[in-house]
Write a protein that holds these residues in place. Structure first.
Motif, PDB file in Angstrom:
ATOM      1  N   ARG A  53      -3.812   8.803   3.345  1.00  0.00           N
ATOM      2  CA  ARG A  53      -2.542   9.350   2.846  1.00  0.00           C
ATOM      3  C   ARG A  53      -2.672   9.829   1.406  1.00  0.00           C
ATOM      4  NH1 ARG A  53       2.215   5.368   5.245  1.00  0.00           N
ATOM      5  NH2 ARG A  53       1.479   5.444   7.408  1.00  0.00           N
ATOM      6  N   PRO A 103      -7.739  -1.887   7.882  1.00  0.00           N
ATOM      7  CA  PRO A 103      -6.952  -0.735   8.366  1.00  0.00           C
ATOM      8  C   PRO A 103      -5.915  -0.271   7.348  1.00  0.00           C
ATOM      9  CG  PRO A 103      -6.371  -2.751   9.583  1.00  0.00           C
ATOM     10  CD  PRO A 103      -7.609  -3.061   8.774  1.00  0.00           C
ATOM     11  N   LEU A 104      -5.380  -1.197   6.573  1.00  0.00           N
ATOM     12  CA  LEU A 104      -4.379  -0.813   5.570  1.00  0.00           C
ATOM     13  C   LEU A 104      -5.016   0.084   4.507  1.00  0.00           C
ATOM     14  CD1 LEU A 104      -1.561  -1.008   4.401  1.00  0.00           C
ATOM     15  CD2 LEU A 104      -2.151  -3.224   3.407  1.00  0.00           C
ATOM     16  N   TYR A 163      -6.561  -7.553   7.888  1.00  0.00           N
ATOM     17  CA  TYR A 163      -5.589  -6.449   7.940  1.00  0.00           C
ATOM     18  C   TYR A 163      -5.790  -5.457   6.794  1.00  0.00           C
ATOM     19  CZ  TYR A 163      -3.105  -8.439   3.971  1.00  0.00           C
ATOM     20  OH  TYR A 163      -2.779  -8.886   2.718  1.00  0.00           O
ATOM     21  N   LEU A 197      -0.873  -5.289  -1.878  1.00  0.00           N
ATOM     22  CA  LEU A 197      -1.746  -5.792  -0.813  1.00  0.00           C
ATOM     23  C   LEU A 197      -3.041  -4.996  -0.897  1.00  0.00           C
ATOM     24  CD1 LEU A 197       0.869  -5.884   2.095  1.00  0.00           C
ATOM     25  CD2 LEU A 197       0.045  -7.830   0.754  1.00  0.00           C
ATOM     26  N   MET A 224       2.977  -3.059  -0.269  1.00  0.00           N
ATOM     27  CA  MET A 224       3.514  -4.352  -0.704  1.00  0.00           C
ATOM     28  C   MET A 224       4.135  -5.063   0.497  1.00  0.00           C
ATOM     29  SD  MET A 224       5.366  -3.410  -4.316  1.00  0.00           S
ATOM     30  CE  MET A 224       6.429  -2.107  -3.779  1.00  0.00           C
ATOM     31  N   ASP A 239       6.370   1.256   9.862  1.00  0.00           N
ATOM     32  CA  ASP A 239       5.296   2.184   9.533  1.00  0.00           C
ATOM     33  C   ASP A 239       4.043   1.641  10.210  1.00  0.00           C
ATOM     34  OD1 ASP A 239       3.099   3.439   8.325  1.00  0.00           O
ATOM     35  OD2 ASP A 239       4.221   3.818   6.472  1.00  0.00           O
ATOM     36  N   GLU A 245      -5.738   3.531   5.851  1.00  0.00           N
ATOM     37  CA  GLU A 245      -4.517   4.330   5.946  1.00  0.00           C
ATOM     38  C   GLU A 245      -4.117   4.884   4.573  1.00  0.00           C
ATOM     39  OE1 GLU A 245      -3.045   5.011   8.779  1.00  0.00           O
ATOM     40  OE2 GLU A 245      -1.251   6.028   8.018  1.00  0.00           O
ATOM     41  N   GLY A 293       1.135   2.685  10.234  1.00  0.00           N
ATOM     42  CA  GLY A 293      -0.094   2.791   9.454  1.00  0.00           C
ATOM     43  C   GLY A 293      -0.260   1.652   8.458  1.00  0.00           C
ATOM     44  N   THR A 294       0.851   1.191   7.914  1.00  0.00           N
ATOM     45  CA  THR A 294       0.784   0.157   6.875  1.00  0.00           C
ATOM     46  C   THR A 294       1.364  -1.180   7.327  1.00  0.00           C
ATOM     47  OG1 THR A 294       2.948   0.739   5.988  1.00  0.00           O
ATOM     48  CG2 THR A 294       1.049   1.906   5.063  1.00  0.00           C
ATOM     49  N   LEU A 349      -0.045  -5.274  11.432  1.00  0.00           N
ATOM     50  CA  LEU A 349      -1.314  -4.541  11.554  1.00  0.00           C
ATOM     51  C   LEU A 349      -2.265  -5.253  12.519  1.00  0.00           C
ATOM     52  CD1 LEU A 349      -1.889  -3.385   7.871  1.00  0.00           C
ATOM     53  CD2 LEU A 349      -1.407  -1.939   9.856  1.00  0.00           C
ATOM     54  N   ARG A 365       9.784  -4.899  -1.058  1.00  0.00           N
ATOM     55  CA  ARG A 365       9.966  -3.551  -1.574  1.00  0.00           C
ATOM     56  C   ARG A 365      10.034  -3.483  -3.093  1.00  0.00           C
ATOM     57  NH1 ARG A 365      10.473  -1.923   3.375  1.00  0.00           N
ATOM     58  NH2 ARG A 365      10.178   0.261   2.948  1.00  0.00           N
ATOM     59  N   HIS A 390       3.920   8.497  11.708  1.00  0.00           N
ATOM     60  CA  HIS A 390       3.591   7.072  11.583  1.00  0.00           C
ATOM     61  C   HIS A 390       4.816   6.162  11.603  1.00  0.00           C
ATOM     62  CE1 HIS A 390       3.975   8.661   7.418  1.00  0.00           C
ATOM     63  NE2 HIS A 390       4.652   7.548   7.254  1.00  0.00           N
ATOM     64  N   ASP A 444       4.415  -1.869   7.479  1.00  0.00           N
ATOM     65  CA  ASP A 444       5.640  -2.123   6.722  1.00  0.00           C
ATOM     66  C   ASP A 444       6.862  -2.045   7.640  1.00  0.00           C
ATOM     67  OD1 ASP A 444       7.216  -2.304   4.225  1.00  0.00           O
ATOM     68  OD2 ASP A 444       7.829  -0.274   4.778  1.00  0.00           O
ATOM     69  N   PRO A 488       3.344  -7.261   6.876  1.00  0.00           N
ATOM     70  CA  PRO A 488       2.425  -6.169   7.210  1.00  0.00           C
ATOM     71  C   PRO A 488       1.126  -6.657   7.856  1.00  0.00           C
ATOM     72  CG  PRO A 488       3.347  -5.802   5.034  1.00  0.00           C
ATOM     73  CD  PRO A 488       3.814  -7.157   5.475  1.00  0.00           C
TER      74      PRO A 488
END
Lengths: 328, 774
Positions: free
Chosen positions: A320, A312-313, A309, A241, A232, B638, A316, B640-641, B767, A235, B460, B643, B763
């Motif tokens: 995970r 890659p997001l 973006y 996203l 997101m 982060d 990832e 990777g993201t 990124l 938070r 990360h 964030d 983000p």
């Protein structure tokens, strides 16, 4: 918002009778209303009548079957999904998926059935613009402000499906139970949600005179575990996203015997990464394999001007989610 | 009492004004560091907290009058169009509709923007007013709105600021030749010889930094409720300036000022966008006056975000030059800003470049771009937030080029005196703020391996620490008046014409009055937010309410107390010098004994109320008064993201004497949170092909939630600034937002080991940066 009549239905039969009596299709069912009311306030919909199905208690349950499957009444709220202890133990991916959906206030109102049928949040669809999805000629998002829209082209429309629950349900191979004028039918969630077409400019294949009564989740393979991850740009209170639902089972040698991988926020409807699934099945999960699967999941992606973006997001999150699911 | 007229310098929202004001009487001496204060300086819960949290407080939208009509607006869907014709005949037949106003039936009813009619022939942006419907209910008004037929002639438009100032750009307004404020623009400030200094510099860096257009999104939208009784027009207005509303409404309606009564008792936020009645208030007043029924018109959230102001984007290009030892020799800045369709001024983005660091060669070029978008408005430290972010990011980059600690670079270039004209600062504690903040955030260990890589080098997560400086005025000035009334029972009423825009003004003014009157806090009632009390106060903005109105209240209380003591002296047959008043009781200074309550004396007289006036005195000559401070941010990225999580903020600010530590920390926290929003998520999106704002609502325009808010540590020196005013206090509204985005940007750059070039640090941007983009 325009004026409308409001009727309360005591049963699904009564709701369907009222719905089907209205030949013009000017009636709409309302449960939590968390999406419908925003559509009405935005003048995207102006139903003459709302049929309130929220009070139908028989639509609101979480029932564990003897065969280890699960049925959830369509009127169950996201908050109820989020706080059910047995669900958290046996299908943790479901409470995970609603944990960061919307806000506590919205989750108390929003129902499972309505969540699957919510419309995209694309700015052009929601705003006063006659985009393709609303019957126009052009998808404005393709060349416009498309930061939040899709990276996989499934139709002329670039909008993504906003649900957090749907990717998790598809990862669990869930289906919806539907009642309509011709009786009951069952449909996989992955068939309920389909990219819009020239003739059907909506993401759902549910007919106007049908009603979702329940979501059925079949028994899962032994040792199956699922993880839902959501990225997101705030938070709380943000649509994904990108999100990733990974559900997998391993044998005694850590070899994957079952894999389902579904992405949210990347396409018109939740995107099942079948190439990645095929790559994973029959092998033990390593970080390297997870990276290869993430790469495979992004094959065919065609990002737009402002959403590169997401590639890659998504990669990832896939890695995970797979690694976390394998660790459980 | 004899009056005098003086010319005094006032700094407001980063701009300096000279103004002539009337003064009367003498202010008491300043409360210096040794002053023995009992109420001021103590943590004091808000005197109106109960009303606010129980819902009893009446905000503008809560005002409901018998027979009240509701107004709704049809706004232009087009960024630029001529309104050719309007057919409202069908809409007028909707039951409950009482009037439909538009350009063909309101003459040249002027709005609050640049003398233009509210319903202009040319709609200059998406959201410009087209037709106003008044009906018995909101639903009826909205039904009618859908039936109004408008013929638009579409005109060429431009929304990108760089494109707008290009030679062949479409005209934003066909009445104006160029898309800028006036022929005086762009404007250049220069001291020294920048080009020469850059050519001779050992090290130069060039940095372009962009800040987004941000929307105020106060909880309470703009608007007003108005009622005309045949003699007086009363307007409840969501405003930071009741007297400004009085002038605007009287002028718009052709009324005398004594016929306009403005009320603003409680405010749901303004943040600079509410200096006046706004077109919505003028329309509420005009409709009530012409129709003879009370009218409420409050903007909805979409209207608020299209047509009620914004913090304009800035594109800042810096060239810095320095000697090898870090001495700054040149600052060159070009700022492009998007002032919107009707902007008439340029925010002070260049102020930090001119003032923050010691530098002989400085140039700042301001390039305002007029575009077919909603007009800018002041927004909490307008320009200075953006300018500090840009300059401090550039300074960090210079430090990297010099291989120097960035805080050391700042210390080395500390400016001991004000450089725009050579004058001393009254107080400057910036170096102390650097030291204090650096210690608390752990600046010395910011490069430690375990701190930078919480999950190890292969993990990360990356942590970074960054900082930025704060400078602001916050000194206020005259004119500001107050009346203190001491009633026979010993209770007091303080009358002012100021507004409590949510900062706690009612509470701090009560503390100041209680201090000087010698009364307990609950014996003092403060009234504000009305023009009818006959005591002028300036707009509440520019962090100047406390520093302007507080001294006036103090003087009024001092004068009232003098009369009180004089009366007691007569009645008790005691010398004036022997009398003191504390906590509502008269005390004999010599014996320390209580002689009775204030009320027990005043009630011996037949019907006497003490009434005393106070006025804020002139600002000190020959010195510059500033708040200074520094903020330090620790972030976790982060990779990777993309964030970004802000882990901790340390805020060190010098706002002079703190009257109420509770309302002070509220201001600090609110400003930091708003600054965090600008740093991480707030951003207006515009589709350039459609000329349309994409996210004019709370769902899509993201402001921080409680989960986004880090641990915040607030430090203040709490020393009176004795040259500022008789309280020794400076405003605290704007200082905390000023360094927040810059500190976060520098912390993120530190975490990533590469510079960032824009806000917000979302983000997608992070990124893209990590994947080789800009």
């Amino acid at each position: 918002m325009q004026a409308f009549d409001h009727t309360t239905a005591d049963s699904t039969t009564q709701a369907l009778t009222i719905l089907q009596a209205d030949a013009s299709g000017a009636s709409k069912l309302i449960a939590g209303g968390t999406d419908l009311l925003t559509l009405m306030k935005g003048d995207l919909l102006a139903p003459a009548r709302l049929i309130d199905i929220k009070p139908i208690r028989s639509l609101r349950y979480i029932r564990f079957a003897d065969d280890d499957g699960l049925t959830i009444g369509a009127g169950t709220t996201l908050a109820e999904i989020g706080r059910d202890a047995t669900l958290a133990e046996r299908f943790p991916i479901l409470p995970q998926s609603v944990r960061d959906a919307a806000t506590p206030q919205l989750r108390v109102m929003a129902t499972v059935g309505g969540n699957l049928l919510q419309r995209p949040r694309c700015w052009y669809f929601r705003g006063p613009y006659t985009c393709w999805l609303k019957g126009g000629e052009e998808c404005f998002a393709r060349e416009g402000e498309n930061k939040y829209q899709g990276i996989f082209e499934q139709s002329l429309c670039a909008a993504v499906h906003p649900s957090d629950l749907a990717p998790a349900l598809i990862a669990l191979n869930a289906s919806v139970e539907i009642e309509g004028p011709n009786g009951a039918r069952t449909l996989p969630v992955s068939d309920l949600l389909q990219p819009p077409t020239a003739d059907r400019r909506t993401e759902s294949t549910l007919a106007d005179d049908e009603l979702i009564t329940a979501i059925h989740i079949p028994a899962q393979p032994a040792n199956a575990h699922g993880v839902y991850l959501k990225a997101m740009d705030r938070r709380a209170w943000a649509f994904a996203l990108v999100s990733a639902a990974a559900h997998l089972a391993t044998d005694d040698n850590s070899v994957m015997t079952h894999v389902r991988l579904v992405l949210g926020g990347v396409a018109n409807v939740p995107y099942r990464a079948t190439d990645a699934e095929a790559l994973l099945i029959g092998k033990p999960l390593t970080p390297e394999l997870a990276a290869q699967a993430a790469e495979a999941a992004m094959a065919g992606a065609t990002p737009l001007t402002h959403n590169g973006y997401k590639v890659p997001l998504a990669r990832e999150l896939v890695q995970r989610a797979l690694l976390a699911a394998a660790k459980r | 009492m004899p009056i005098r007229i003086v010319t005094t310098r006032l700094e407001f929202e980063g701009q300096v004004y000279e103004q002539r004001v009337v003064l009367e009487g003498d202010e008491p001496p300043v409360w210096d560091a040794a002053a023995d204060l009992h109420v001021v300086g103590k943590p004091t819960p808000r005197v109106d907290g109960r009303e606010r949290v129980t819902g009893a407080a009446q905000y503008t939208a809560d005002v409901h009058l018998p027979g009240m009509l509701i107004g709704v607006m049809l706004r232009s869907p087009h960024p630029h169009a001529r309104i050719v014709s309007i057919d409202a005949s069908e809409a007028e037949r909707v039951p409950g509709v009482r009037a439909i106003l538009h350009r063909f039936n309101t003459g040249d009813l002027k709005g609050t923007s640049a003398g233009r009619p509210i319903f202009a022939e040319e709609a200059l942006y998406q959201g410009a007013e087209v037709a106003f419907v008044l009906a018995e209910t909101r639903e009826q008004a909205e039904d009618a709105l859908r039936l109004i037929r408008v013929e638009y002639e579409l005109l060429p438009f431009v929304v990108d600021p760089e494109a707008a100032v290009a030679p062949d750009a479409p005209r934003v307004n066909t009445e104006q030749e160029r898309n800028t404020i006036s022929d005086e623009w762009p404007k250049t400030y220069e001291r020294g010889d920048v080009e020469k200094a850059l050519a001779e510099a050992d090290v130069t860096v060039e940095v372009t930094f962009e800040t987004p257009t941000a929307l105020h999104n106060a909880m309470e939208t703009h608007g007003g409720v108005a009622s005309w009784d045949g003699r007086t027009l009363t307007i409840w207005s969501s405003t930071q300036d009741v007297f400004g509303v009085r002038t605007q409404v009287a002028n718009a309606l052709g009324l005398q000022q004594n016929q306009v009564h403005v009320i603003k008792h409680y405010m749901g936020g303004g943040f600079g966008a509410k200096f006046g009645a706004h077109n919505s208030g003028i329309l509420a007043a005009y409709s009530a006056y012409t129709i003879g029924r009370p009218v409420r018109y409050m903007l909805d959230r979409t209207e608020e975000n299209l047509a009620a102001g914004n913090r304009p984007m800035s594109r800042q290009t810096y060239r810095l030059g320095a000697r090898r030892d870090g001495t700054l020799t040149a600052i060159d800045l070009r700022t492009l800003g998007n002032i919107g369709a009707l902007g008439g001024w340029f925010s002070s983005v260049g102020l930090p470049a001119k003032e923050l660091y010691q530098c002989e060669n400085v140039r700042s070029v301001d390039v305002p771009a007029r575009t077919n978008l909603g007009t800018q408005a002041s927004f909490r430290a307008p320009g200075v937030v953006e300018g500090i972010a840009g300059l401090e990011v550039a300074m960090d980059e210079l430090a990297r080029a010099l291989k120097m600690d960035s805080l050391e670079l700042r210390r080395k270039n500390h400016a001991p005196r004000y450089q725009l004209i050579d004058q001393p600062y009254a107080v400057k504690t910036l170096l102390e703020a650097y030291t204090e903040g650096a210690e608390r955030i752990g600046w010395a260990t910011r490069d430690d391996e375990q701190r930078r890589y919480p999950l190890g080098r292969d993990g990360h997560l990356r942590r970074g620490v960054g900082m930025a400086s704060q400078l602001w005025g916050g000194d206020g000035g005259p004119p500001a008046q107050a009346i203190a009334k001491l009633l026979p029972d010993g209770s007091a009423v303080i009358l002012t014409g100021t507004q409590d825009i949510g900062t706690g003004t009612r509470t701090v003014l009560a503390q100041i009055a209680a201090e000087e009157l010698g009364l307990p806090l609950d014996a003092v009632r403060v009234e504000l937010g009305e023009t009818e009390f006959g005591v002028f106060s300036p707009p509440s903005g520019g962090s100047m309410t406390l520093a302007s109105v507080g001294p006036a209240v103090r003087m009024a209380a001092v004068e009232a107390r003098k009369e009180m003591i004089e009366i007691v002296s007569h009645l008790a047959e005691a010398p004036i010098d022997a009398l003191d008043v504390r906590d509502g009781a008269i005390i004999n200074r010599e014996t320390g004994k209580e002689m009775g309550s204030v009320g027990s004396f005043l009630q011996q007289l037949e019907g006497h109320e003490i009434t005393a006036r106070g006025m804020r005195g002139p600002n000190a000559d020959g010195v510059i008064v500033r708040t200074f401070g520094a903020q330090f941010a620790e972030v976790e990225v982060d990779i990777g993201t993309g964030d970004v999580r802000v882990v901790r903020i340390v805020a060190v600010h010098d706002c002079g004497r703190i009257v109420n530590p509770l309302t002070f920390s509220s201001q600090m926290e609110g400003g930091i949170i708003q600054g965090l929003g600008l740093a991480l998520m707030e951003q207006r999106f515009v589709d350039e092909r459609l000329g349309a704002v994409m996210n004019p609502n709370f769902g899509d325009y993201k402001v921080p939630t409680i989960r986004d808010i880090p641990e915040i540590e607030i430090i203040t020196f709490n020393h009176p600034n004795e040259r500022a005013n008789t309280l020794g206090s400076l405003g605290a509204g704007e200082p905390p937002i000023i360094p927040t985005p810059g500190a976060i940007a520098n912390a993120v750059a530190h975490a990533l080991g590469r510079p960032v070039r824009r806000l917000p640090l979302t983000p997608d941007y992070i990124l893209n940066l990590l994947n080789g983009g800009e």
